[in-house]
Design a protein around this motif. Structure first.
Motif, PDB file in Angstrom:
ATOM      1  N   GLU A  49      -9.790  -3.679  -0.476  1.00  0.00           N
ATOM      2  CA  GLU A  49      -9.496  -5.082  -0.173  1.00  0.00           C
ATOM      3  C   GLU A  49     -10.608  -5.775   0.607  1.00  0.00           C
ATOM      4  N   ILE A  50     -11.530  -4.989   1.179  1.00  0.00           N
ATOM      5  CA  ILE A  50     -12.585  -5.545   2.019  1.00  0.00           C
ATOM      6  C   ILE A  50     -13.523  -6.445   1.220  1.00  0.00           C
ATOM      7  N   ILE A  51     -13.814  -6.084  -0.020  1.00  0.00           N
ATOM      8  CA  ILE A  51     -14.745  -6.869  -0.831  1.00  0.00           C
ATOM      9  C   ILE A  51     -14.228  -8.286  -1.044  1.00  0.00           C
ATOM     10  N   SER A  52     -12.963  -8.400  -1.427  1.00  0.00           N
ATOM     11  CA  SER A  52     -12.389  -9.730  -1.651  1.00  0.00           C
ATOM     12  C   SER A  52     -12.241 -10.497  -0.340  1.00  0.00           C
ATOM     13  N   ALA A  53     -11.927  -9.784   0.764  1.00  0.00           N
ATOM     14  CA  ALA A  53     -11.800 -10.442   2.070  1.00  0.00           C
ATOM     15  C   ALA A  53     -13.143 -10.993   2.518  1.00  0.00           C
TER      16      ALA A  53
END
Length: 341
Positions: free
Chosen positions: A197-201
């Motif tokens: 989820e870090i990439i999209s965040a």
């Protein structure tokens, strides 16, 4: 190829400047960074935080006199540029005199850089306005996760939406006041649970902030005594040990006025004044006397020799991995006692 060169050359130049500036700071007779633990209070229970190892932490705030004394002393040395870090193993926005501290430092040393690190839960209302108006230069907001569920798992609190809203409102406050300060760093932690989820965040926040603001993603390191790092992140990069940069450029003052040459594991409450890294107390001596003592020279030499026999605090700490490695192995003359250049 031309586009690739345009990207690579500036990055190389940036790294060279960083390397030279940090090496220059290392050989200064006085640190470039001054840290204050402004409070012991916190309103979250993050599972990666060393606070979780302690059964009881006495709620205290830093005596404002300590900030005044250190800032006046640094200013009297003729230093114009320095970094003052108003943070610790706590939530600094719970320190009621935080805006006052920012204002005092800025008035005494206008060219100084002032930063703080917050979980963002209290970053709103009049406090946010005062921090911007009083001259805060940099604020790191530990959002940590990219979803409500992961945030709750990491922090033990269901305040993800609140922090996201506070960040967006803080950006608005800064814009309405008409300044690009403080620079904002949104910090996200990479764990097995948050990696996807870090990439999209990160992509979301880059669209919200100014070019001079940043979004960082970092692995979680095991500062806690009892923590199993694998529980949080199985992807821990292996790296060889090198001298900790903090010992050359940083000094930290805890809530009781004790002075240390670093901001790593020594900030764990079970160490503090008992640690071999404690240089003394700011109430009893000047910062100059403490920082230029034989004790800190001996600690540095132990790091340079790659010998942590007499440094149990350092031996059990991996905070050096948070700093850039500015050292090289002495492979040309390995028989020389000092293993680092």
């Amino acid at each position: 190829m031309k586009n690739l060169a345009k990207r690579i050359v500036p990055e190389c130049a940036k790294e060279s400047v960083r390397f030279l500036s940090q090496r220059t700071a290392m050989f200064s007779k006085f640190p470039a960074s001054f840290g204050f633990e402004v409070t012991t209070k916190c309103n979250l229970k993050c599972r990666m935080c060393a606070r979780q190892d302690m059964e009881f932490i006495e709620p205290k705030d830093l005596d404002f006199y300590i900030i005044e004394k250190v800032v006046n002393e640094v200013s009297s040395l003729g230093k114009k540029k320095a970094l003052f870090n108003l943070a610790g193993l706590s939530e600094p926005l719970l320190y009621t005199k935080l805006p006052e501290a920012v204002k005092y430092i800025k008035e005494k040393m206008p060219q100084a850089t002032i930063k703080t690190i917050t979980n963002g839960t209290l970053l709103g209302g009049e406090l946010a306005v005062q921090l911007v108006q009083n001259g805060l230069d940099l604020i790191t907001i530990s959002l940590n996760a990219g979803s409500r569920e992961s945030y709750k798992w990491l922090s033990g609190s269901d305040r993800y939406n609140m922090v996201v809203e506070n960040i967006i409102n803080f950006l608005k406050i800064r814009r309405e006041i008409g300044t690009n300060k403080p620079s904002i760093n949104i910090d996200l932690k990479i764990t097995d649970r948050t990696r996807d989820e870090i990439i999209s965040a990160k992509s979301f926040w880059i669209k919200q902030i100014l070019p001079k603001d940043t979004v960082t993603t970092r692995n979680i390191y095991g500062f806690r005594e009892l923590i199993d790092v694998k529980e949080l992140d199985s992807y821990q990069k292996k790296t060889e040990r090198y001298p900790c940069l903090m010992l050359w450029v940083t000094t930290k003052i805890d809530i009781d006025g004790n002075v240390y040459p670093c901001d790593g594991k020594v900030m764990h409450y079970s160490y503090r004044s008992k640690s071999e890294l404690c240089l003394g107390n700011i109430y009893d001596s000047s910062l100059i006397e403490l920082y230029l003592s034989k004790k800190i020279r001996d600690v540095r030499n132990s790091h340079l020799k790659d010998d942590y026999t007499l440094l149990p605090t350092c031996a059990g700490c991996n905070a050096y991995r948070e700093c850039e490695n500015l050292w090289m192995r002495n492979r040309l003359v390995p028989f020389v006692k000092r293993k680092w250049l």
